[in-house]
Design a protein around this motif. Structure first.
Motif, PDB file in Angstrom:
ATOM      1  N   LYS A  60       6.490  -1.892   2.566  1.00  0.00           N
ATOM      2  CA  LYS A  60       5.260  -3.030   3.213  1.00  0.00           C
ATOM      3  C   LYS A  60       5.537  -3.933   2.694  1.00  0.00           C
ATOM      4  O   LYS A  60       5.135  -4.582   2.761  1.00  0.00           O
ATOM      5  CB  LYS A  60       4.176  -2.243   4.025  1.00  0.00           C
ATOM      6  N   ASP A  66      -0.233   3.838   6.183  1.00  0.00           N
ATOM      7  CA  ASP A  66      -0.941   2.764   5.940  1.00  0.00           C
ATOM      8  C   ASP A  66      -1.987   2.288   5.474  1.00  0.00           C
ATOM      9  O   ASP A  66      -2.622   0.880   5.229  1.00  0.00           O
ATOM     10  CB  ASP A  66      -0.903   3.022   7.681  1.00  0.00           C
ATOM     11  N   GLN A 114      -3.437  -1.303   3.345  1.00  0.00           N
ATOM     12  CA  GLN A 114      -4.290  -2.034   3.682  1.00  0.00           C
ATOM     13  C   GLN A 114      -5.404  -2.475   2.504  1.00  0.00           C
ATOM     14  O   GLN A 114      -5.543  -3.356   1.728  1.00  0.00           O
ATOM     15  CB  GLN A 114      -5.546  -1.631   5.208  1.00  0.00           C
TER      16      GLN A 114
END
Length: 186
Positions: free
Chosen positions: A139, A95, A99
């Motif tokens: 992602k 994650d 980012q």
């Protein structure tokens, strides 16, 4: 047979083909940015109007901190970006790495350039990270798809998803892609 070609030249051709299909004209300015997977490429021959700012060991966070300097200096139309594998290898979460990737892409797009991201690779030396690589790429794939859906013309982020193809090559011809160190393309 694959052995008669240097794989990085194949990858560069894929990137060139992708960008020329998307723009319908030759890419005039290309910035290569990221980690050692970029640093090791001799991009001058394949992309005469390009600059390579790859730095071995760099993370997406480090690219994020320097990308504005590179964008201002080179004013590229396209940025070929490779980052994320080192972040995950150094213990960063999927994650947080994503980012940082999103931040890099946002800075590039804000300056009017587009991004070609080369996905992670299933290197033999990083088998313990492969599930994180796949999550990270998923992602990015979703991000690229979402950005393409809202783009009026050329998508601002294009992903070249090399993992599945490289995985098959590595299974069929073990060691063919990573002869030097089980980490970098040979």
């Amino acid at each position: 047979m694959l052995r008669t070609f240097k794989l990085k030249h194949i990858v560069l051709q894929v990137l060139l083909l992708t960008s020329s299909v998307l723009t319908s004209s030759a890419v005039k300015k290309t910035l290569f940015a990221g980690d050692s997977d970029i640093e090791g490429w001799d991009t001058d021959d394949e992309f005469p109007d390009s600059v390579n700012e790859g730095v071995g060991g760099w993370t997406c966070n480090q690219v994020r901190k320097r990308i504005n300097k590179y964008l201002k200096k080179h004013q590229p139309e396209w940025v070929v970006l490779v980052c994320g594998e080192n972040d995950l290898a150094y213990g960063e979460s999927v994650d947080k790495t994503f980012q940082d990737f999103e931040s890099v892409v946002a800075k590039i797009v804000k300056k009017g350039a587009r991004v070609i991201y080369m996905g992670t690779k299933p290197e033999p030396g990083t088998k313990g990270l492969h599930s994180d690589y796949e999550k990270y790429d998923a992602k990015i794939r979703a991000k690229a798809t979402g950005m393409a859906a809202t783009a009026d013309t050329i998508p601002p982020l294009v992903m070249v998803d090399v993992y599945p193809v490289f995985d098959v090559i590595e299974r069929d011809e073990p060691g063919e892609l990573y002869k030097g160190d089980n980490l970098h393309l040979s």
